[in-house]
Design a protein around this motif. Sequence first.
Motif, PDB file in Angstrom:
ATOM      1  N   UNK A 213      -6.409  12.278 -12.910  1.00  0.00           N
ATOM      2  CA  UNK A 213      -7.264  12.691 -11.789  1.00  0.00           C
ATOM      3  C   UNK A 213      -6.857  14.057 -11.239  1.00  0.00           C
ATOM      4  N   UNK A 214      -5.616  14.431 -11.528  1.00  0.00           N
ATOM      5  CA  UNK A 214      -5.179  15.775 -11.110  1.00  0.00           C
ATOM      6  C   UNK A 214      -4.014  16.160 -12.014  1.00  0.00           C
ATOM      7  N   UNK A 215      -3.973  17.424 -12.456  1.00  0.00           N
ATOM      8  CA  UNK A 215      -2.876  17.830 -13.330  1.00  0.00           C
ATOM      9  C   UNK A 215      -2.357  19.217 -13.004  1.00  0.00           C
ATOM     10  N   UNK A 216      -1.053  19.349 -12.831  1.00  0.00           N
ATOM     11  CA  UNK A 216      -0.375  20.648 -12.811  1.00  0.00           C
ATOM     12  C   UNK A 216       0.600  20.693 -13.984  1.00  0.00           C
ATOM     13  N   UNK A 217       0.235  19.954 -15.052  1.00  0.00           N
ATOM     14  CA  UNK A 217       1.062  19.884 -16.260  1.00  0.00           C
ATOM     15  C   UNK A 217       0.299  20.616 -17.358  1.00  0.00           C
ATOM     16  N   UNK A 218       0.969  21.523 -18.102  1.00  0.00           N
ATOM     17  CA  UNK A 218       0.241  22.345 -19.085  1.00  0.00           C
ATOM     18  C   UNK A 218      -0.430  21.541 -20.202  1.00  0.00           C
ATOM     19  N   UNK A 219       0.069  20.347 -20.506  1.00  0.00           N
ATOM     20  CA  UNK A 219      -0.486  19.609 -21.641  1.00  0.00           C
ATOM     21  C   UNK A 219      -1.604  18.629 -21.276  1.00  0.00           C
ATOM     22  N   UNK A 220      -1.846  18.463 -19.981  1.00  0.00           N
ATOM     23  CA  UNK A 220      -2.860  17.484 -19.579  1.00  0.00           C
ATOM     24  C   UNK A 220      -3.880  18.130 -18.646  1.00  0.00           C
ATOM     25  N   UNK A 221      -5.120  17.687 -18.749  1.00  0.00           N
ATOM     26  CA  UNK A 221      -6.180  18.213 -17.881  1.00  0.00           C
ATOM     27  C   UNK A 221      -6.879  17.051 -17.187  1.00  0.00           C
ATOM     28  N   UNK A 222      -7.481  17.346 -16.056  1.00  0.00           N
ATOM     29  CA  UNK A 222      -8.256  16.352 -15.332  1.00  0.00           C
ATOM     30  C   UNK A 222      -9.283  15.731 -16.282  1.00  0.00           C
ATOM     31  N   UNK A 223      -9.426  14.426 -16.254  1.00  0.00           N
ATOM     32  CA  UNK A 223     -10.383  13.743 -17.125  1.00  0.00           C
ATOM     33  C   UNK A 223      -9.789  13.239 -18.427  1.00  0.00           C
ATOM     34  N   UNK A 224      -8.583  13.682 -18.799  1.00  0.00           N
ATOM     35  CA  UNK A 224      -7.951  13.178 -20.033  1.00  0.00           C
ATOM     36  C   UNK A 224      -7.719  11.675 -19.933  1.00  0.00           C
ATOM     37  N   UNK A 225      -7.963  10.984 -21.065  1.00  0.00           N
ATOM     38  CA  UNK A 225      -7.595   9.563 -21.165  1.00  0.00           C
ATOM     39  C   UNK A 225      -6.147   9.519 -21.641  1.00  0.00           C
ATOM     40  N   UNK A 226      -5.285   8.782 -20.960  1.00  0.00           N
ATOM     41  CA  UNK A 226      -3.861   8.754 -21.319  1.00  0.00           C
ATOM     42  C   UNK A 226      -3.301   7.333 -21.317  1.00  0.00           C
ATOM     43  N   UNK A 227      -2.229   7.153 -22.101  1.00  0.00           N
ATOM     44  CA  UNK A 227      -1.537   5.869 -22.169  1.00  0.00           C
ATOM     45  C   UNK A 227      -0.072   6.113 -21.811  1.00  0.00           C
ATOM     46  N   UNK A 228       0.546   5.154 -21.135  1.00  0.00           N
ATOM     47  CA  UNK A 228       1.958   5.321 -20.780  1.00  0.00           C
ATOM     48  C   UNK A 228       2.459   4.107 -20.018  1.00  0.00           C
ATOM     49  N   UNK A 229       3.723   4.173 -19.613  1.00  0.00           N
ATOM     50  CA  UNK A 229       4.319   3.080 -18.853  1.00  0.00           C
ATOM     51  C   UNK A 229       4.031   3.332 -17.373  1.00  0.00           C
ATOM     52  N   UNK A 230       2.833   2.986 -16.931  1.00  0.00           N
ATOM     53  CA  UNK A 230       2.413   3.330 -15.575  1.00  0.00           C
ATOM     54  C   UNK A 230       2.794   2.300 -14.521  1.00  0.00           C
TER      55      UNK A 230
ATOM     56  N   UNK B 202       0.866  -1.189   0.000  1.00  0.00           N
ATOM     57  CA  UNK B 202       0.000   0.000   0.000  1.00  0.00           C
ATOM     58  C   UNK B 202       0.891   1.223   0.000  1.00  0.00           C
ATOM     59  N   UNK B 203       0.609   2.159  -0.905  1.00  0.00           N
ATOM     60  CA  UNK B 203       1.406   3.388  -0.972  1.00  0.00           C
ATOM     61  C   UNK B 203       0.483   4.575  -0.735  1.00  0.00           C
ATOM     62  N   UNK B 204       1.062   5.659  -0.211  1.00  0.00           N
ATOM     63  CA  UNK B 204       0.261   6.887  -0.026  1.00  0.00           C
ATOM     64  C   UNK B 204       0.127   7.611  -1.359  1.00  0.00           C
ATOM     65  N   UNK B 205      -1.047   8.131  -1.609  1.00  0.00           N
ATOM     66  CA  UNK B 205      -1.241   8.919  -2.832  1.00  0.00           C
ATOM     67  C   UNK B 205      -0.364  10.170  -2.728  1.00  0.00           C
ATOM     68  N   UNK B 206       0.492  10.420  -3.724  1.00  0.00           N
ATOM     69  CA  UNK B 206       1.453  11.524  -3.605  1.00  0.00           C
ATOM     70  C   UNK B 206       0.824  12.885  -3.904  1.00  0.00           C
ATOM     71  N   UNK B 207       1.484  13.929  -3.452  1.00  0.00           N
ATOM     72  CA  UNK B 207       1.131  15.313  -3.811  1.00  0.00           C
ATOM     73  C   UNK B 207       1.542  15.544  -5.261  1.00  0.00           C
ATOM     74  N   UNK B 208       0.761  16.332  -5.989  1.00  0.00           N
ATOM     75  CA  UNK B 208       1.117  16.669  -7.368  1.00  0.00           C
ATOM     76  C   UNK B 208       1.827  18.021  -7.385  1.00  0.00           C
ATOM     77  N   UNK B 209       3.063  18.035  -7.876  1.00  0.00           N
ATOM     78  CA  UNK B 209       3.824  19.297  -7.968  1.00  0.00           C
ATOM     79  C   UNK B 209       3.653  19.903  -9.360  1.00  0.00           C
ATOM     80  N   UNK B 210       4.146  21.126  -9.512  1.00  0.00           N
ATOM     81  CA  UNK B 210       4.082  21.772 -10.829  1.00  0.00           C
ATOM     82  C   UNK B 210       4.766  20.916 -11.888  1.00  0.00           C
ATOM     83  N   UNK B 211       4.109  20.792 -13.049  1.00  0.00           N
ATOM     84  CA  UNK B 211       4.686  20.009 -14.154  1.00  0.00           C
ATOM     85  C   UNK B 211       4.358  18.536 -14.044  1.00  0.00           C
ATOM     86  N   UNK B 212       3.576  18.152 -13.069  1.00  0.00           N
ATOM     87  CA  UNK B 212       3.243  16.730 -12.892  1.00  0.00           C
ATOM     88  C   UNK B 212       1.751  16.474 -13.094  1.00  0.00           C
TER      89      UNK B 212
END
Lengths: 331, 331
Positions: free
Chosen positions: A80-97, A26-36
């Motif tokens: 679910x949360x974005x402080x990144x200029x290219x992504x907004x809350x609700x965007x569907x995204x793909x990546x190496x998660x 179990x991990x704690x949900x992290x804080x989102x910093x600028x650019x993340x």
Amino acid sequence: MSTYTAIKLMQRPTGSIGPELFEVVQESVPEVSDGELLIRQTHMSLDPAMLGWMSADTESYIPPVELGSVMRSSGLGEVVESKHPKFAKGDRVMGMFGWQEMALSDGRGVNKIDAALDPEMVISVFALPGLTATQGLYSIGKPKSGETLVVSGAAGSVGSIVGQLAKADGLKVIGVVGSQEKADWITKELGFDGAVNYKTDDIGSRLDELVPEGIDVYFENTGGPVQHRVFERMNAHGRIVVCGMIADYTAKEPASGPNWMNIIKKRLLIQGFTMPDHFDKTKELQAKLTPYVQKGQIKYRSHTIEGLESAMSGLNLLFTGENKGKLIVKL
Amino acid sequence: MSTYTAIKLMQRPTGSIGPELFEVVQESVPEVSDGELLIRQTHMSLDPAMLGWMSADTESYIPPVELGSVMRSSGLGEVVESKHPKFAKGDRVMGMFGWQEMALSDGRGVNKIDAALDPEMVISVFALPGLTATQGLYSIGKPKSGETLVVSGAAGSVGSIVGQLAKADGLKVIGVVGSQEKADWITKELGFDGAVNYKTDDIGSRLDELVPEGIDVYFENTGGPVQHRVFERMNAHGRIVVCGMIADYTAKEPASGPNWMNIIKKRLLIQGFTMPDHFDKTKELQAKLTPYVQKGQIKYRSHTIEGLESAMSGLNLLFTGENKGKLIVKL
């Protein structure tokens, strides 16, 4: 403070692959910093390449997953949360998660995906399998209309797309599979011109029957005896795309390859590749795939298992051949 | 009516290669018609590829020499009569003249050669060996300054040129040979950075010593155990030029090749070629070679035997490794 579940790799595989190699934490949900941005993963892809990522001997391949780290994987999720200029809350995204419910990212390697597309289709076609099929087939195989292509692992997530792309391009396509059910699927549903069942057919005689004209392109996903029988039947100036050797991943001793005399006589080109070298071409490869998908030329089937923890035992299905279609974990 | 001597292939080789496969005949000197030229051959080249030309199983390779026909070979000669607009009496020419003292030609595949050049140099460098080395090294091997190249058959007519071109291009070059004398020649005379004697060295340990950094380009002339030891040491994105498998030409059973897993892990490119596919590029390849020759960067040694009939037993020297340098028959 809320938490999420993640799975870490604790041991390198030596034989079978199961829960004993992993630890659920179990991990704690992290804080989102600028650019993340913070992603809640909805679907994870399980791929044969993962065994390479779990092993320590991969030298100049992409680095192995470090012991004690979250297992590497590609997946689909929602921002679910974005402080990144290219992504907004609700965007569907793909990546190496990775094998975790939530992932924090700086946006590198994360691609936005049309929310209208079916998630299983995205993972089965536009993610690793489709990218791998497209990269290998076109940059190495260079298929030409009228030629003959053989693909091993033909009912697999990569092989099924390779064969369908080649069919759409006007090639004769034969698939090698390990069951009658898979043979039926690729010939009756996907439109392959023929199938070899390597478990029940005499591979050489069956190939002589199906491709008396010889083979121009071989897309290798499995290794094993099929490799030798196809190699002997390559035409002059044939191309061999070496994408996977799944029969060897869990073998104790590597099997011998074919003698190289035929490489000279037939002036063959044999080239290996791994998709992580080409992730920078993701958009370009997806663009190449899109018209085939839009014309309905790429069918797929997915094999979905439920819950993050099912990945630990589910991965082994890829090596036993029990999965029927692209293996997906739905979170 | 005057005659000349020719040698015809009467049997396909099954083991050793000697006079029993051939027949020596006298032929009448032909009339020269319009568009033709008559050549008196002065030097003939004996090359390992000839065994392929003598064998019947070459399928999609260039067609085998028909039984009862003059044995195929390249050579150097002088035009003794010409009714061809592009050639004049006295011209020095190179072409596929075969095992005969005189050859009638329509000019196709015949190239004029500067009469000032030493004939042994022409055959050793600008004919099949140099063309083969240049074509394979640059179109497949794509050597880059600072990389490491290993060449097998390194004291051979092709291998010695491959190594010298690569040295001149700034690569580190290691040659694999079968005697101390050849090892000395390539390191002391040709400037190779090191030699492996496959008959006396532990090939793997010797390579570890000479190329701890791994191998970027392998130019394969021989096959045999060397192939496996080099293959295991290829660097990521390495290129393997498959030019010859002389260890296999006379083997009863083809030796196993290496397992293909490494092709994926290291993303290797392996490609075979045969020079007859590229004879249309002869002038271009000679132009590529010329500056290296002019700068004195290409040394060669030739092993000349005397008289047309010496070719019949001389050919076998290529397979026993007894020849010291480019094997030439002086007529």
